[in-house]
Design a protein around this motif. Structure first.
Motif, PDB file in Angstrom:
ATOM      1  N   ASN A  68     -46.233 -42.620 -99.823  1.00  0.00           N
ATOM      2  CA  ASN A  68     -45.473 -43.847-100.055  1.00  0.00           C
ATOM      3  C   ASN A  68     -45.122 -44.591 -98.776  1.00  0.00           C
ATOM      4  O   ASN A  68     -44.847 -45.790 -98.815  1.00  0.00           O
ATOM      5  CB  ASN A  68     -44.176 -43.510-100.810  1.00  0.00           C
ATOM      6  N   ARG A  69     -45.108 -43.881 -97.636  1.00  0.00           N
ATOM      7  CA  ARG A  69     -44.727 -44.510 -96.360  1.00  0.00           C
ATOM      8  C   ARG A  69     -45.810 -44.261 -95.310  1.00  0.00           C
ATOM      9  O   ARG A  69     -45.582 -43.544 -94.329  1.00  0.00           O
ATOM     10  CB  ARG A  69     -43.393 -43.923 -95.887  1.00  0.00           C
ATOM     11  N   PRO A  70     -47.018 -44.778 -95.522  1.00  0.00           N
ATOM     12  CA  PRO A  70     -48.113 -44.499 -94.577  1.00  0.00           C
ATOM     13  C   PRO A  70     -47.780 -44.985 -93.178  1.00  0.00           C
ATOM     14  O   PRO A  70     -47.281 -46.093 -92.986  1.00  0.00           O
ATOM     15  CB  PRO A  70     -49.302 -45.270 -95.171  1.00  0.00           C
ATOM     16  N   GLY A  71     -48.039 -44.125 -92.197  1.00  0.00           N
ATOM     17  CA  GLY A  71     -47.809 -44.477 -90.805  1.00  0.00           C
ATOM     18  C   GLY A  71     -46.403 -44.204 -90.313  1.00  0.00           C
ATOM     19  O   GLY A  71     -46.147 -44.296 -89.106  1.00  0.00           O
ATOM     20  N   ASP A  72     -45.458 -43.888 -91.210  1.00  0.00           N
ATOM     21  CA  ASP A  72     -44.076 -43.621 -90.813  1.00  0.00           C
ATOM     22  C   ASP A  72     -43.864 -42.132 -90.595  1.00  0.00           C
ATOM     23  O   ASP A  72     -44.631 -41.293 -91.082  1.00  0.00           O
ATOM     24  CB  ASP A  72     -43.099 -44.126 -91.884  1.00  0.00           C
ATOM     25  N   ARG A  73     -42.774 -41.807 -89.879  1.00  0.00           N
ATOM     26  CA  ARG A  73     -42.385 -40.424 -89.658  1.00  0.00           C
ATOM     27  C   ARG A  73     -40.998 -40.191 -90.262  1.00  0.00           C
ATOM     28  O   ARG A  73     -40.155 -41.095 -90.288  1.00  0.00           O
ATOM     29  CB  ARG A  73     -42.341 -40.090 -88.166  1.00  0.00           C
ATOM     30  N   ILE A  74     -40.765 -38.971 -90.738  1.00  0.00           N
ATOM     31  CA  ILE A  74     -39.435 -38.620 -91.237  1.00  0.00           C
ATOM     32  C   ILE A  74     -38.465 -38.481 -90.070  1.00  0.00           C
ATOM     33  O   ILE A  74     -37.320 -38.930 -90.141  1.00  0.00           O
ATOM     34  CB  ILE A  74     -39.500 -37.317 -92.057  1.00  0.00           C
ATOM     35  N   LEU A  75     -38.925 -37.877 -88.966  1.00  0.00           N
ATOM     36  CA  LEU A  75     -38.067 -37.634 -87.807  1.00  0.00           C
ATOM     37  C   LEU A  75     -38.746 -38.153 -86.551  1.00  0.00           C
ATOM     38  O   LEU A  75     -39.911 -37.844 -86.289  1.00  0.00           O
ATOM     39  CB  LEU A  75     -37.773 -36.138 -87.658  1.00  0.00           C
ATOM     40  N   ASP A  76     -38.023 -38.947 -85.775  1.00  0.00           N
ATOM     41  CA  ASP A  76     -38.523 -39.486 -84.501  1.00  0.00           C
ATOM     42  C   ASP A  76     -37.575 -39.103 -83.384  1.00  0.00           C
ATOM     43  O   ASP A  76     -36.392 -38.829 -83.616  1.00  0.00           O
ATOM     44  CB  ASP A  76     -38.633 -41.015 -84.574  1.00  0.00           C
ATOM     45  N   ILE A  77     -38.092 -39.128 -82.170  1.00  0.00           N
ATOM     46  CA  ILE A  77     -37.285 -38.891 -80.983  1.00  0.00           C
ATOM     47  C   ILE A  77     -37.151 -40.208 -80.224  1.00  0.00           C
ATOM     48  O   ILE A  77     -38.150 -40.894 -79.983  1.00  0.00           O
ATOM     49  CB  ILE A  77     -37.908 -37.782 -80.101  1.00  0.00           C
ATOM     50  N   ASP A  78     -35.936 -40.575 -79.885  1.00  0.00           N
ATOM     51  CA  ASP A  78     -35.682 -41.794 -79.116  1.00  0.00           C
ATOM     52  C   ASP A  78     -35.725 -41.419 -77.638  1.00  0.00           C
ATOM     53  O   ASP A  78     -34.718 -41.041 -77.041  1.00  0.00           O
ATOM     54  CB  ASP A  78     -34.322 -42.374 -79.497  1.00  0.00           C
ATOM     55  N   VAL A  79     -36.915 -41.518 -77.058  1.00  0.00           N
ATOM     56  CA  VAL A  79     -37.126 -41.041 -75.692  1.00  0.00           C
ATOM     57  C   VAL A  79     -36.305 -41.808 -74.661  1.00  0.00           C
ATOM     58  O   VAL A  79     -35.701 -41.203 -73.769  1.00  0.00           O
ATOM     59  CB  VAL A  79     -38.636 -41.078 -75.342  1.00  0.00           C
ATOM     60  N   PRO A  80     -36.228 -43.148 -74.703  1.00  0.00           N
ATOM     61  CA  PRO A  80     -35.463 -43.855 -73.661  1.00  0.00           C
ATOM     62  C   PRO A  80     -34.003 -43.439 -73.561  1.00  0.00           C
ATOM     63  O   PRO A  80     -33.428 -43.455 -72.472  1.00  0.00           O
ATOM     64  CB  PRO A  80     -35.598 -45.332 -74.074  1.00  0.00           C
ATOM     65  N   LEU A  81     -33.378 -43.050 -74.661  1.00  0.00           N
ATOM     66  CA  LEU A  81     -31.972 -42.665 -74.624  1.00  0.00           C
ATOM     67  C   LEU A  81     -31.768 -41.197 -74.253  1.00  0.00           C
ATOM     68  O   LEU A  81     -30.692 -40.819 -73.793  1.00  0.00           O
ATOM     69  CB  LEU A  81     -31.310 -42.931 -75.986  1.00  0.00           C
ATOM     70  N   SER A  82     -32.768 -40.360 -74.473  1.00  0.00           N
ATOM     71  CA  SER A  82     -32.634 -38.925 -74.234  1.00  0.00           C
ATOM     72  C   SER A  82     -32.537 -38.634 -72.746  1.00  0.00           C
ATOM     73  O   SER A  82     -33.125 -39.331 -71.916  1.00  0.00           O
ATOM     74  CB  SER A  82     -33.813 -38.170 -74.839  1.00  0.00           C
ATOM     75  N   VAL A  83     -31.790 -37.589 -72.404  1.00  0.00           N
ATOM     76  CA  VAL A  83     -31.532 -37.237 -71.005  1.00  0.00           C
ATOM     77  C   VAL A  83     -31.827 -35.761 -70.785  1.00  0.00           C
ATOM     78  O   VAL A  83     -31.426 -34.911 -71.582  1.00  0.00           O
ATOM     79  CB  VAL A  83     -30.067 -37.527 -70.621  1.00  0.00           C
ATOM     80  N   GLY A  84     -32.573 -35.467 -69.709  1.00  0.00           N
ATOM     81  CA  GLY A  84     -32.791 -34.085 -69.307  1.00  0.00           C
ATOM     82  C   GLY A  84     -33.846 -33.353 -70.103  1.00  0.00           C
ATOM     83  O   GLY A  84     -33.909 -32.124 -70.042  1.00  0.00           O
ATOM     84  N   ILE A  85     -34.689 -34.047 -70.868  1.00  0.00           N
ATOM     85  CA  ILE A  85     -35.740 -33.378 -71.636  1.00  0.00           C
ATOM     86  C   ILE A  85     -37.094 -33.665 -71.019  1.00  0.00           C
ATOM     87  O   ILE A  85     -37.284 -34.667 -70.311  1.00  0.00           O
ATOM     88  CB  ILE A  85     -35.732 -33.819 -73.110  1.00  0.00           C
ATOM     89  N   MET A  86     -38.028 -32.757 -71.244  1.00  0.00           N
ATOM     90  CA  MET A  86     -39.378 -32.877 -70.695  1.00  0.00           C
ATOM     91  C   MET A  86     -40.401 -32.673 -71.798  1.00  0.00           C
ATOM     92  O   MET A  86     -40.153 -31.938 -72.759  1.00  0.00           O
ATOM     93  CB  MET A  86     -39.594 -31.836 -69.593  1.00  0.00           C
ATOM     94  N   GLU A  87     -41.536 -33.319 -71.637  1.00  0.00           N
ATOM     95  CA  GLU A  87     -42.682 -33.176 -72.543  1.00  0.00           C
ATOM     96  C   GLU A  87     -42.296 -33.318 -74.019  1.00  0.00           C
ATOM     97  O   GLU A  87     -42.545 -32.422 -74.820  1.00  0.00           O
ATOM     98  CB  GLU A  87     -43.377 -31.838 -72.306  1.00  0.00           C
ATOM     99  N   PRO A  88     -41.653 -34.432 -74.401  1.00  0.00           N
ATOM    100  CA  PRO A  88     -41.348 -34.623 -75.832  1.00  0.00           C
ATOM    101  C   PRO A  88     -42.631 -34.804 -76.637  1.00  0.00           C
ATOM    102  O   PRO A  88     -43.554 -35.493 -76.206  1.00  0.00           O
ATOM    103  CB  PRO A  88     -40.497 -35.891 -75.839  1.00  0.00           C
ATOM    104  N   ARG A  89     -42.692 -34.173 -77.797  1.00  0.00           N
ATOM    105  CA  ARG A  89     -43.890 -34.247 -78.635  1.00  0.00           C
ATOM    106  C   ARG A  89     -43.499 -34.433 -80.095  1.00  0.00           C
ATOM    107  O   ARG A  89     -42.475 -33.928 -80.538  1.00  0.00           O
ATOM    108  CB  ARG A  89     -44.720 -32.958 -78.520  1.00  0.00           C
ATOM    109  N   SER A  90     -44.356 -35.128 -80.826  1.00  0.00           N
ATOM    110  CA  SER A  90     -44.216 -35.231 -82.280  1.00  0.00           C
ATOM    111  C   SER A  90     -45.619 -35.170 -82.860  1.00  0.00           C
ATOM    112  O   SER A  90     -46.435 -36.062 -82.634  1.00  0.00           O
ATOM    113  CB  SER A  90     -43.511 -36.531 -82.682  1.00  0.00           C
ATOM    114  N   HIS A  91     -45.910 -34.087 -83.568  1.00  0.00           N
ATOM    115  CA  HIS A  91     -47.249 -33.875 -84.107  1.00  0.00           C
ATOM    116  C   HIS A  91     -47.514 -34.865 -85.241  1.00  0.00           C
ATOM    117  O   HIS A  91     -46.663 -35.062 -86.114  1.00  0.00           O
ATOM    118  CB  HIS A  91     -47.387 -32.439 -84.623  1.00  0.00           C
ATOM    119  N   PRO A  92     -48.685 -35.496 -85.283  1.00  0.00           N
ATOM    120  CA  PRO A  92     -48.957 -36.510 -86.312  1.00  0.00           C
ATOM    121  C   PRO A  92     -48.953 -35.956 -87.733  1.00  0.00           C
ATOM    122  O   PRO A  92     -48.729 -36.702 -88.685  1.00  0.00           O
ATOM    123  CB  PRO A  92     -50.346 -37.059 -85.926  1.00  0.00           C
TER     124      PRO A  92
END
Length: 472
Positions: free
Chosen positions: A120-144
């Protein structure tokens, strides 16, 4: 590729103070509990979701937090110095954040529900990471393919925070699209891993989760305001029955996601312990009695597919207890084998675990399944040029067991029979002997007779790839 935000100086200066403020409502009770448990090991990590808890939750119940769809929310990861944990040798750890179902029925249909949402929601994700706001994290990934999962590395010596966005709403997984209050609750779970001797992030360390509901934009704010007004109208005596609302939500310890256990046990060469939704069904119990098992194919009733065997070792028995939501009693039965538990009577388990959990444990140990409310037999209609699938010809029927007398439950069983998702079935009709087609409703399903037989045919819409189902 290494992706790391530099931490501003002000962040380092105020990290200790803002963490203390976030934990202020919880530290006093937690310290008292930890001191009472002699010899208990303090949790290696703690996570704080920066969203207010609802005041309309009774004492002794799990907290409930309201989120707005698509809004960025911070999860603060507290460093090990704060929680006095120094046994982690690796410089960085990997954390995996998931949005999973809280409702027990949806847990066993998770694969179908996620596939329907993807459709029903092609191309969308249930959970996303807001990289610009995140602090102190490395190698953020979200599997397609894993729409409800994100992962990243962070240094436990330093304070870090990740901002997440939940893009689905609770009402998208209800049979009928009610208002937000009728939506299903979710869980946000964080699993953390350290490196093994090969430098792979596969050594399981810790898991925490909390219960949330997701509303359309601004809906969470309105719901929180409504709850506050509701509690304010109560008498002081009635207010004492409810938990006070806090500006932040403490994620409480829970058992690991099943894939975390599998990775630790098998030491697979893969260094990305993301969930795989087409793996075999496994169930796992949170400390509060909730978790989401992986799911594919046939709907499995809890307690019917994972029997405790007399040959089960104490380690296997512990895993069985976790999978069936008996984690609070795992320490009590730490030295019990499968044979030891199977020898215990109903009265023994009630005396040890209390009436409610004792009866549930006895029924689960004995493998007692929940009986279906209705059984119908269905045969897939064969075309004229298809060879008979039974020696000597004739039709073969499949038993469909309905636990709920609803159109949704019938759609799910038919979808499994035809290897499609329930969302692909737009309408179900019952063809009468006169040839007319009657739209099937909940009321009609409730009036089906036990062991009624149907011949099922489907008509596919080539444009939408959806199906109309006809029961004859």
């Amino acid at each position: 590729m290494l992706f790391c935000h530099s931490q501003p100086e002000s962040y380092h200066q105020h990290s200790a103070s803002y963490i203390s403020e976030a934990l202020a409502p919880f530290l006093k009770n937690e310290e008292a509990r930890l001191m009472a448990e002699t010899g208990a090991k303090r949790a290696p990590f703690q996570y704080i979701l920066c969203a207010a808890t609802s005041p309309a939750v009774k004492q002794q119940e799990e907290t409930l937090t309201y989120l707005n769809q698509g809004q960025s929310y911070e999860i603060r990861m507290l460093n090990r110095k704060l929680v006095e944990y120094t046994d982690i040798s690796s410089k960085c750890v990997k954390s995996i954040v998931r949005v999973i179902f809280h409702d027990r029925r949806l847990q066993y249909m998770e694969h179908q529900q996620l596939e329907g949402w993807r459709w029903n929601r092609p191309g969308d994700r249930i959970l996303d990471i807001d990289v610009p706001l995140s602090v102190g994290i490395m190698e953020p990934r979200s599997h397609p393919l894993h729409l409800n999962t994100i992962e990243f590395l962070w240094d436990p010596v330093k304070s870090a925070s990740v901002f997440i966005q939940v893009n689905c709403i609770s009402t998208e997984f209800t049979p009928r699209k009610h208002g937000g209050e009728k939506g299903v609750p979710f869980r946000i779970q964080v699993d953390t891993f350290t490196t093994n001797e090969h430098g792979e992030y596969m050594e399981y360390v810790h898991s925490s989760s909390c219960q949330v509901k997701v509303f359309k934009p601004k809906g969470a704010d309105r719901k929180l305001k409504t709850d506050n007004e509701k509690i304010d109208k109560k008498t002081p005596q009635d207010r004492e029955k409810y938990q006070p609302s806090h500006n932040t939500t403490l994620l409480k310890e829970c058992c690991p996601w099943p894939d975390a256990l599998n990775l630790t046990a098998t030491h697979s060469s893969c260094s990305t312990p993301s969930p795989v939704y087409y793996s075999s069904p496994v169930s796992c119990g949170f400390t509060d009695g909730n978790c989401s098992p992986n799911q594919q194919g046939e709907l499995l009733m809890p307690g019917c597919t994972d029997h405790l065997l007399p040959s089960s070792s104490p380690q296997n028995t512990q895993q069985w207890l976790h999978r069936h939501r008996f984690t609070p009693f795992s320490k009590l039965f730490s030295s019990f084998s499968g044979a030891d538990l199977l020898r215990m009577s109903r009265e023994d388990l009630i005396q040890i675990c209390g009436p409610a959990d004792g009866i549930r444990l006895f029924n689960t140990v004995k493998g007692r399944c929940v009986q279906p409310r209705l059984t119908i037999y269905a045969c897939q209609q064969q075309t004229g040029n298809q060879p008979p699938i039974k020696p000597g010809g004739g039709d073969i029927y499949h038993a469909l067991y309905l636990e709920e007398l609803t159109l949704l439950d019938l759609s799910e069983k038919i979808a499994m029979l035809f290897s499609i998702t329930p969302q692909q079935i737009t309408h179900i009709y019952r063809q009468k002997p006169t040839g007319i087609h009657v739209l099937v409703s909940d009321e009609m399903v409730q009036n089906f007779k036990e062991e009624t037989t149907f011949i099922i045919s489907t008509v596919r819409d080539e444009n939408t790839e959806c199906y109309h189902v006809v029961l004859k």
